[in-house]
Design a protein around this motif. Sequence first.
Motif, PDB file in Angstrom:
ATOM      1  N   ASN A  24     -19.479  12.382   9.355  1.00 30.97           N
ATOM      2  CA  ASN A  24     -18.479  11.934   8.382  1.00 30.97           C
ATOM      3  C   ASN A  24     -18.866  12.354   6.967  1.00 30.97           C
ATOM      4  OD1 ASN A  24     -16.156  10.674   7.468  1.00 30.97           O
ATOM      5  ND2 ASN A  24     -17.173   8.698   7.202  1.00 30.97           N
ATOM      6  N   ARG A  25     -19.475  13.519   6.826  1.00 32.05           N
ATOM      7  CA  ARG A  25     -19.863  14.014   5.505  1.00 32.05           C
ATOM      8  C   ARG A  25     -18.686  14.720   4.855  1.00 32.05           C
ATOM      9  NH1 ARG A  25     -24.388  11.156   4.343  1.00 32.05           N
ATOM     10  NH2 ARG A  25     -26.047  11.499   5.850  1.00 32.05           N
ATOM     11  N   GLN A  26     -17.783  13.948   4.295  1.00 28.49           N
ATOM     12  CA  GLN A  26     -16.616  14.545   3.652  1.00 28.49           C
ATOM     13  C   GLN A  26     -17.001  15.043   2.264  1.00 28.49           C
ATOM     14  OE1 GLN A  26     -12.808  12.361   4.761  1.00 28.49           O
ATOM     15  NE2 GLN A  26     -14.306  10.700   4.821  1.00 28.49           N
ATOM     16  N   ARG A  27     -16.245  16.008   1.796  1.00 27.55           N
ATOM     17  CA  ARG A  27     -16.564  16.580   0.494  1.00 27.55           C
ATOM     18  C   ARG A  27     -16.211  15.590  -0.614  1.00 27.55           C
ATOM     19  NH1 ARG A  27     -12.355  18.381  -2.589  1.00 27.55           N
ATOM     20  NH2 ARG A  27     -10.298  18.543  -1.618  1.00 27.55           N
ATOM     21  N   ARG A  28     -16.872  15.717  -1.726  1.00 32.45           N
ATOM     22  CA  ARG A  28     -16.578  14.863  -2.875  1.00 32.45           C
ATOM     23  C   ARG A  28     -15.233  15.238  -3.475  1.00 32.45           C
ATOM     24  NH1 ARG A  28     -20.738  11.944  -5.084  1.00 32.45           N
ATOM     25  NH2 ARG A  28     -22.821  12.299  -4.227  1.00 32.45           N
ATOM     26  N   SER A  29     -14.524  14.228  -3.976  1.00 32.81           N
ATOM     27  CA  SER A  29     -13.257  14.510  -4.640  1.00 32.81           C
ATOM     28  C   SER A  29     -13.522  14.957  -6.069  1.00 32.81           C
ATOM     29  CB  SER A  29     -12.371  13.263  -4.654  1.00 32.81           C
ATOM     30  OG  SER A  29     -12.840  12.353  -5.631  1.00 32.81           O
ATOM     31  N   ALA A  30     -12.482  15.463  -6.707  1.00 33.02           N
ATOM     32  CA  ALA A  30     -12.605  15.900  -8.102  1.00 33.02           C
ATOM     33  C   ALA A  30     -12.310  14.772  -9.085  1.00 33.02           C
ATOM     34  CB  ALA A  30     -11.645  17.064  -8.353  1.00 33.02           C
ATOM     35  N   MET A  31     -12.060  13.550  -8.561  1.00 32.23           N
ATOM     36  CA  MET A  31     -11.696  12.432  -9.433  1.00 32.23           C
ATOM     37  C   MET A  31     -12.954  11.738  -9.961  1.00 32.23           C
ATOM     38  SD  MET A  31      -8.443  10.841  -7.361  1.00 32.23           S
ATOM     39  CE  MET A  31      -9.426  10.478  -5.909  1.00 32.23           C
ATOM     40  N   PRO A  32     -12.926  11.277 -11.222  1.00 33.75           N
ATOM     41  CA  PRO A  32     -14.132  10.710 -11.861  1.00 33.75           C
ATOM     42  C   PRO A  32     -14.374   9.247 -11.487  1.00 33.75           C
ATOM     43  CG  PRO A  32     -12.333  10.738 -13.423  1.00 33.75           C
ATOM     44  CD  PRO A  32     -11.807  11.392 -12.173  1.00 33.75           C
ATOM     45  N   ALA A  33     -14.720   8.993 -10.236  1.00 34.29           N
ATOM     46  CA  ALA A  33     -14.917   7.616  -9.774  1.00 34.29           C
ATOM     47  C   ALA A  33     -16.049   6.918 -10.514  1.00 34.29           C
ATOM     48  CB  ALA A  33     -15.187   7.614  -8.270  1.00 34.29           C
ATOM     49  N   HIS A  34     -16.986   7.681 -11.082  1.00 30.20           N
ATOM     50  CA  HIS A  34     -18.130   7.084 -11.773  1.00 30.20           C
ATOM     51  C   HIS A  34     -17.737   6.298 -13.023  1.00 30.20           C
ATOM     52  CE1 HIS A  34     -17.415  10.914 -13.858  1.00 30.20           C
ATOM     53  NE2 HIS A  34     -17.940  10.330 -14.913  1.00 30.20           N
ATOM     54  N   ARG A  35     -16.480   6.441 -13.474  1.00 29.56           N
ATOM     55  CA  ARG A  35     -16.030   5.747 -14.679  1.00 29.56           C
ATOM     56  C   ARG A  35     -15.710   4.276 -14.413  1.00 29.56           C
ATOM     57  NH1 ARG A  35     -11.027   7.836 -16.437  1.00 29.56           N
ATOM     58  NH2 ARG A  35     -11.442   6.851 -18.440  1.00 29.56           N
ATOM     59  N   TYR A  36     -15.709   3.864 -13.135  1.00 28.22           N
ATOM     60  CA  TYR A  36     -15.262   2.514 -12.795  1.00 28.22           C
ATOM     61  C   TYR A  36     -16.399   1.687 -12.203  1.00 28.22           C
ATOM     62  CZ  TYR A  36     -10.886   4.942 -13.427  1.00 28.22           C
ATOM     63  OH  TYR A  36      -9.875   5.691 -13.955  1.00 28.22           O
ATOM     64  N   ARG A  37     -16.290   0.369 -12.363  1.00 22.10           N
ATOM     65  CA  ARG A  37     -17.290  -0.550 -11.834  1.00 22.10           C
ATOM     66  C   ARG A  37     -16.685  -1.366 -10.704  1.00 22.10           C
ATOM     67  NH1 ARG A  37     -18.827  -4.144 -16.756  1.00 22.10           N
ATOM     68  NH2 ARG A  37     -20.167  -5.138 -15.188  1.00 22.10           N
ATOM     69  N   ASP A  38     -17.487  -1.638  -9.676  1.00 24.02           N
ATOM     70  CA  ASP A  38     -16.969  -2.456  -8.586  1.00 24.02           C
ATOM     71  C   ASP A  38     -16.898  -3.910  -9.028  1.00 24.02           C
ATOM     72  OD1 ASP A  38     -19.348  -4.123  -7.081  1.00 24.02           O
ATOM     73  OD2 ASP A  38     -20.076  -2.349  -8.169  1.00 24.02           O
ATOM     74  N   ALA A  39     -16.070  -4.673  -8.332  1.00 26.13           N
ATOM     75  CA  ALA A  39     -15.805  -6.048  -8.751  1.00 26.13           C
ATOM     76  C   ALA A  39     -17.055  -6.910  -8.699  1.00 26.13           C
ATOM     77  CB  ALA A  39     -14.718  -6.645  -7.854  1.00 26.13           C
ATOM     78  N   HIS A  40     -17.944  -6.663  -7.737  1.00 28.76           N
ATOM     79  CA  HIS A  40     -19.128  -7.508  -7.596  1.00 28.76           C
ATOM     80  C   HIS A  40     -20.036  -7.419  -8.821  1.00 28.76           C
ATOM     81  CE1 HIS A  40     -18.385  -8.502  -3.356  1.00 28.76           C
ATOM     82  NE2 HIS A  40     -17.891  -7.300  -3.270  1.00 28.76           N
ATOM     83  N   SER A  41     -20.054  -6.272  -9.467  1.00 27.84           N
ATOM     84  CA  SER A  41     -20.914  -6.139 -10.646  1.00 27.84           C
ATOM     85  C   SER A  41     -20.303  -6.812 -11.861  1.00 27.84           C
ATOM     86  CB  SER A  41     -21.156  -4.650 -10.944  1.00 27.84           C
ATOM     87  OG  SER A  41     -19.956  -4.010 -11.365  1.00 27.84           O
ATOM     88  N   ARG A  42     -19.028  -7.161 -11.788  1.00 25.19           N
ATOM     89  CA  ARG A  42     -18.362  -7.804 -12.925  1.00 25.19           C
ATOM     90  C   ARG A  42     -18.216  -9.311 -12.720  1.00 25.19           C
ATOM     91  NH1 ARG A  42     -13.090  -4.132 -13.914  1.00 25.19           N
ATOM     92  NH2 ARG A  42     -13.160  -3.903 -11.653  1.00 25.19           N
ATOM     93  N   VAL A  43     -18.059  -9.749 -11.466  1.00 19.61           N
ATOM     94  CA  VAL A  43     -17.870 -11.165 -11.170  1.00 19.61           C
ATOM     95  C   VAL A  43     -18.823 -11.543 -10.038  1.00 19.61           C
ATOM     96  CG1 VAL A  43     -16.251 -12.949 -10.481  1.00 19.61           C
ATOM     97  CG2 VAL A  43     -15.434 -11.009 -11.819  1.00 19.61           C
ATOM     98  N   ASP A  44     -19.869 -12.271 -10.363  1.00 20.77           N
ATOM     99  CA  ASP A  44     -20.847 -12.701  -9.365  1.00 20.77           C
ATOM    100  C   ASP A  44     -20.444 -14.091  -8.880  1.00 20.77           C
ATOM    101  OD1 ASP A  44     -23.029 -12.955  -7.749  1.00 20.77           O
ATOM    102  OD2 ASP A  44     -24.399 -13.513  -9.363  1.00 20.77           O
ATOM    103  N   ILE A  45     -20.026 -14.198  -7.619  1.00 24.91           N
ATOM    104  CA  ILE A  45     -19.505 -15.458  -7.087  1.00 24.91           C
ATOM    105  C   ILE A  45     -20.631 -16.200  -6.371  1.00 24.91           C
ATOM    106  CG2 ILE A  45     -17.732 -16.511  -5.650  1.00 24.91           C
ATOM    107  CD1 ILE A  45     -16.355 -13.670  -5.811  1.00 24.91           C
ATOM    108  N   PRO A  46     -21.030 -17.347  -6.845  1.00 22.17           N
ATOM    109  CA  PRO A  46     -22.144 -18.088  -6.225  1.00 22.17           C
ATOM    110  C   PRO A  46     -21.697 -18.832  -4.971  1.00 22.17           C
ATOM    111  CG  PRO A  46     -21.322 -19.282  -8.127  1.00 22.17           C
ATOM    112  CD  PRO A  46     -20.537 -17.998  -8.066  1.00 22.17           C
ATOM    113  N   LEU A  47     -21.348 -18.079  -3.930  1.00 19.10           N
ATOM    114  CA  LEU A  47     -20.873 -18.678  -2.686  1.00 19.10           C
ATOM    115  C   LEU A  47     -21.499 -17.912  -1.527  1.00 19.10           C
ATOM    116  CD1 LEU A  47     -18.802 -20.803  -1.533  1.00 19.10           C
ATOM    117  CD2 LEU A  47     -17.220 -18.875  -1.326  1.00 19.10           C
TER     118      LEU A  47
END
Length: 584
Positions: A24-47
């Motif tokens: 499943n080694r698909q090629r990288r897209s040309a879109m700049p995904a590195h500009r975005y942060r995942d939700a877990h790094s922004r909202v840490d839910i203590p559950l």
Amino acid sequence: MPSSTFPTLTTPAGPTLPEAPAWNRQRRSAMPAHRYRDAHSRVDIPLTDREWPSRRLLQAPLWVPVDLRDGNQALAEPMDPARKRRFFELMVAMGYKEIEVGYPSASRTDYDFVRLIAESDIAPDDVTLVVFTPARRDLIERTVESIRGIRNDVVIHMYTATAPIWRDVVLGQDRAGLRQLILSGGRDVLQLAGDLPRVRFEFSPEVFTLTEPDYALEVCNAMTELWEASPDRPVILNLPATVEIATPNVYADQIEYMHRHLDRRDSVILSVHPHNDRGTGIACAELAVLAGAQRVEGCLFGNGERTGNVDLATLALNLHAQGVDPMIDFSDIDEIRRTVEHCNRIEIHPRHPYVGDLVHTAFSGTHQDAIKKGFAEHRRRAAAERRPEREIEWRVPYLPIDPADVGRSYDEVIRVNSQSGKGGIAYVLETEFGIELPRRLQIDFARRVQQHTDASGSEVAGDQLWGLFREAYLAPATESPVELVDCSTSGRSTSVTLRAGGVERTTSRDDAGTVEALTAALAEAGHPVEVLSLHQTSMSAGSTGDALTLIEYRRGRTTGWAAGLDRSVHSATLHAVMRASADA
């Protein structure tokens, strides 16, 4: 495949998905995904001991349609008073018991609509009305003015954005400053409306999904304390996914955290308001209810800002498909759709769950065969048990619910494809004559074509198909009881002259379109016909080049289609309405 093929990557936040294997080694897209942060790094839910995954949906939450406020403010052309009233009456008829009716401080139209409810009897006594306001004193004053005299229960819904980027970029407040701003607005609500009978309060920390859990909890607890929430006068805390930012399980964790840690929990109605930016608004709402939410705000068929609010129709019918009463009546889903399309001026996609024109139609031969066998088995079980088919458990392949539950017939399920495949009906009319038929007209015409092919046993060529279409929808009635003499417009007035029984009569309508004026004149002449939908196309590809108007009409409980053909679009439309009045 051995587990060693999937090495687990870890981060300080905990385990993540396995690394992709070699295949499943698909090629990288040309879109700049590195500009975005995942939700877990922004909202840490203590559950960590979440309970929602093991729960089941066993009853409907309180549904609150926000079409007249949130849905309306997302329209390119907001609803006028007539459309607002029609939409409101639809929701009342469907059985909604709490309806957000507007944003009275935002526009004169919204304010006047709330006053219409206050000064009329269009809202039954058991319907609770919700009005929306920011946490600003002058706007709260305007909102409270709008509800004075309303006999129904009323909820004043106050909101303020609480997420860090909104605090920093939009409001210019730190956590403490924003808390004081919110409490100030809450005090204004209490001062201006706290003594009004039958009034309760609702608070939304807008962009809850991007707000720190401890801060959202702090602000919500402060509001329930200020408003003295109690079991006999509960406060609604609405936790919106204003912008959907994570997978639905994250939203469920956020809701369960609030559900388990809120003060005065027995005095709080926990509400959610999911949007659909990631396309998972339905899942977010369903998991939120598993996590403790008791109330869901959304729109019929999902209208709303950007990709929309959560779709209350789909949520309700998902419950229906699992054997749970949704507590809302969708037994005539096509009438509901027509009203929503008219009020929003937005057509619903043919693949929209439950309501789209194509959702019960099988084009695949294997699907169609399985459905036919399923229907046969359903009838056999009903006969064996000596019970009506409508009382037998529904088990038909490819059909999650019985189309009849939402007012649909079975013809479109098992016959349309066989006929469109047999004669290429829609394709031939479009390619040879340039006619694009609405899907429901394709269904109606397919039945007529089948009658012809069953009698002749032969295929239908293009010219024959056009002949059948003319005979079915364009040919004038043999004995029309009423004749159109003239229809003309001057300024704001449209005049219609009809001849019936040798007597001519002229009527005029101000601020009325051609169709509205003509149908009103026909009704006065004793030949009422209601135009449900109108479609205009043109003949091309070597044919006449005329304009073709197609209308779906209803008279009493009967619906049908009629057409008009003329060089003039105006005349073609008049011909179509007159043909409908003769057919009806």
